[in-house]
Write a protein that holds these residues in place. Structure first.
Motif, PDB file in Angstrom:
ATOM      1  N   ARG A  28       0.870  -1.044  -0.148  1.00  0.00           N
ATOM      2  CA  ARG A  28      -0.027   0.088   0.126  1.00  0.00           C
ATOM      3  C   ARG A  28       0.827   1.298   0.093  1.00  0.00           C
ATOM      4  N   GLU A  29       1.983   1.235   0.954  1.00  0.00           N
ATOM      5  CA  GLU A  29       2.894   2.262   0.863  1.00  0.00           C
ATOM      6  C   GLU A  29       3.403   2.619  -0.450  1.00  0.00           C
ATOM      7  N   VAL A  30       3.893   1.651  -0.924  1.00  0.00           N
ATOM      8  CA  VAL A  30       4.692   1.570  -1.977  1.00  0.00           C
ATOM      9  C   VAL A  30       3.745   2.302  -3.274  1.00  0.00           C
ATOM     10  N   ALA A  31       2.552   1.576  -3.511  1.00  0.00           N
ATOM     11  CA  ALA A  31       1.816   2.103  -4.456  1.00  0.00           C
ATOM     12  C   ALA A  31       1.413   3.642  -4.315  1.00  0.00           C
ATOM     13  N   ALA A  32       1.273   4.100  -2.979  1.00  0.00           N
ATOM     14  CA  ALA A  32       1.073   5.353  -2.902  1.00  0.00           C
ATOM     15  C   ALA A  32       2.236   6.493  -3.186  1.00  0.00           C
ATOM     16  N   HIS A  33       3.233   5.939  -2.995  1.00  0.00           N
ATOM     17  CA  HIS A  33       4.505   6.411  -3.442  1.00  0.00           C
ATOM     18  C   HIS A  33       4.655   6.624  -4.985  1.00  0.00           C
ATOM     19  N   LEU A  34       4.068   5.495  -5.634  1.00  0.00           N
ATOM     20  CA  LEU A  34       4.375   5.556  -7.194  1.00  0.00           C
ATOM     21  C   LEU A  34       3.114   5.987  -7.798  1.00  0.00           C
ATOM     22  N   GLY A  39      -1.774  -3.906  -6.741  1.00  0.00           N
ATOM     23  CA  GLY A  39      -1.611  -4.903  -7.847  1.00  0.00           C
ATOM     24  C   GLY A  39      -0.426  -4.963  -8.664  1.00  0.00           C
ATOM     25  N   LYS A  40      -0.138  -3.609  -9.267  1.00  0.00           N
ATOM     26  CA  LYS A  40       1.186  -3.476  -9.984  1.00  0.00           C
ATOM     27  C   LYS A  40       2.142  -3.693  -9.279  1.00  0.00           C
ATOM     28  N   ILE A  41       2.234  -3.277  -7.931  1.00  0.00           N
ATOM     29  CA  ILE A  41       3.691  -3.633  -7.202  1.00  0.00           C
ATOM     30  C   ILE A  41       3.844  -5.181  -7.080  1.00  0.00           C
ATOM     31  N   ASP A  55      10.413   4.120 -12.175  1.00  0.00           N
ATOM     32  CA  ASP A  55       9.852   3.422 -11.378  1.00  0.00           C
ATOM     33  C   ASP A  55      10.802   2.715 -10.498  1.00  0.00           C
ATOM     34  N   VAL A  56      11.689   1.978 -11.124  1.00  0.00           N
ATOM     35  CA  VAL A  56      12.603   1.059 -10.301  1.00  0.00           C
ATOM     36  C   VAL A  56      13.542   2.095  -9.373  1.00  0.00           C
ATOM     37  N   ARG A  57      13.896   2.927 -10.064  1.00  0.00           N
ATOM     38  CA  ARG A  57      14.609   3.876  -9.161  1.00  0.00           C
ATOM     39  C   ARG A  57      13.935   4.747  -7.962  1.00  0.00           C
ATOM     40  N   LEU A  58      12.612   5.007  -8.196  1.00  0.00           N
ATOM     41  CA  LEU A  58      11.978   5.549  -7.196  1.00  0.00           C
ATOM     42  C   LEU A  58      11.670   4.348  -6.174  1.00  0.00           C
ATOM     43  N   MET A  59      11.357   3.057  -6.469  1.00  0.00           N
ATOM     44  CA  MET A  59      11.225   2.275  -5.396  1.00  0.00           C
ATOM     45  C   MET A  59      12.345   1.927  -4.556  1.00  0.00           C
ATOM     46  N   ALA A  60      13.503   1.776  -5.295  1.00  0.00           N
ATOM     47  CA  ALA A  60      14.702   1.489  -4.532  1.00  0.00           C
ATOM     48  C   ALA A  60      15.010   2.537  -3.549  1.00  0.00           C
ATOM     49  N   GLU A  61      15.053   3.881  -4.366  1.00  0.00           N
ATOM     50  CA  GLU A  61      15.165   5.077  -3.258  1.00  0.00           C
ATOM     51  C   GLU A  61      14.431   5.073  -1.968  1.00  0.00           C
TER      52      GLU A  61
END
Length: 285
Positions: A28-34, A39-41, A55-61
């Motif tokens: 939920r937190e990652v989906a909100a951040h992106l 479901g996509k996450i 998106d990979v860069r945003l998730m990793a950071e």
């Protein structure tokens, strides 16, 4: 060995999941951040969909990854967007399960498989394969038949050349006795199996009827192992067109144990070769 975008995508998803869990973040937190769906996450972490490098860069950071970790993940994301050799063929490009299967097979160093009839595709002669396709309830045109046989031939090239695929196949006796394509085609197929068994990278065992019940009855499985030890083994259930893929140790352990038990109950490779030869001699020309 040809590289496969499927394996890069699965490794990327696994690394992103590991980083997320270490950071204590939820889907939920990652989906909100992106600004996307949960479901996509989930699909990204399962390696089922390509993902943008941004998106990979945003998730990793977001997970607190180091600059070096981010660079590796971005490179994996770029590699995962490459086209697989099979995507040039319409008969495979439109079948996601088969694409995943071929992607795993292309990058695997070893495949272990068991199933009742038909015989595993990597061991089939062209005439046997054609007979199976023409017996299918679906009506294939000559162009599609030719294309499917071309895809099969391309896959079988992994068994020869430098760093060939290591194949361990346990064949149910039923697959050896069902005269697919008629006696002549089947005899040629049986003789082909005997010759393949002489290859150092191919191990063939026969599970005879007299072995009785066993833990994989009703199942058709393939186990993919990869050159990089960081890539977990993948267990595939079903045939190459009707697929379920397992890669978590808790899910694959039961099937790996079952395959070992089936190997123990099957004839040795030497006795299996003699068994297949006997059936071939009994089959009319």
């Amino acid at each position: 060995m040809r590289k496969s975008p499927t394996v890069h995508r699965r490794r990327l998803g696994s690394e992103l999941r590991r980083l997320r869990e270490s950071a204590g973040r939820t889907h939920r937190e990652v989906a909100a951040h992106l600004d996307c769906s949960q479901g996509k996450i989930s699909q990204i972490e399962l390696g089922r969909v390509p993902v943008r490098t941004s998106d990979v860069r945003l998730m990793a950071e977001f997970y607190g990854a180091t600059a070096d970790q981010v660079a590796v993940l971005v490179e994996l994301a770029q590699d995962s967007k490459q086209r697989g050799w099979w995507q040039q063929y319409p008969s495979t490009a439109q079948r996601p399960g088969l694409q995943t299967y071929l992607g795993l097979e292309t990058s695997a160093k070893a495949v272990s498989c068991y199933g009742a009839d038909p015989l595993p595709e990597l061991l089939q002669t062209a005439d046997y394969s054609r007979a199976l396709l023409t017996a299918d309830a679906r009506s294939y045109g000559e162009d599609e038949l030719r294309e499917r046989l071309t895809v099969l031939s391309t896959r079988q090239q992994r068994l020869v050349g430098e760093a060939p695929l290591e194949l361990w196949a346990v064949l149910d006796e039923s697959a050896l006795r069902r005269a697919v394509g008629g006696p002549g085609v089947m005899r040629q197929q049986l003789e082909h199996l005997v010759l393949l068994g002489y290859r150092r990278n191919v191990t063939i065992q026969v599970l005879p009827f007299r072995a009785g019940g066993h833990p994989l009855m009703g199942d058709r499985i393939a186990v993919f192992s990869f050159p990089d030890d960081t890539d977990p083994q993948v267990v595939h259930l079903g045939d190459s067109a009707n697929s379920r893929f397992l890669d978590k140790a808790a899910d694959t352990a039961e099937y790996l144990r079952a395959f070992e038990q089936v190997c123990t109950r099957a004839l040795s490779p030497k006795d299996s070769s003699a068994f297949i030869s006997t059936i071939a001699d009994e089959t009319p020309m």
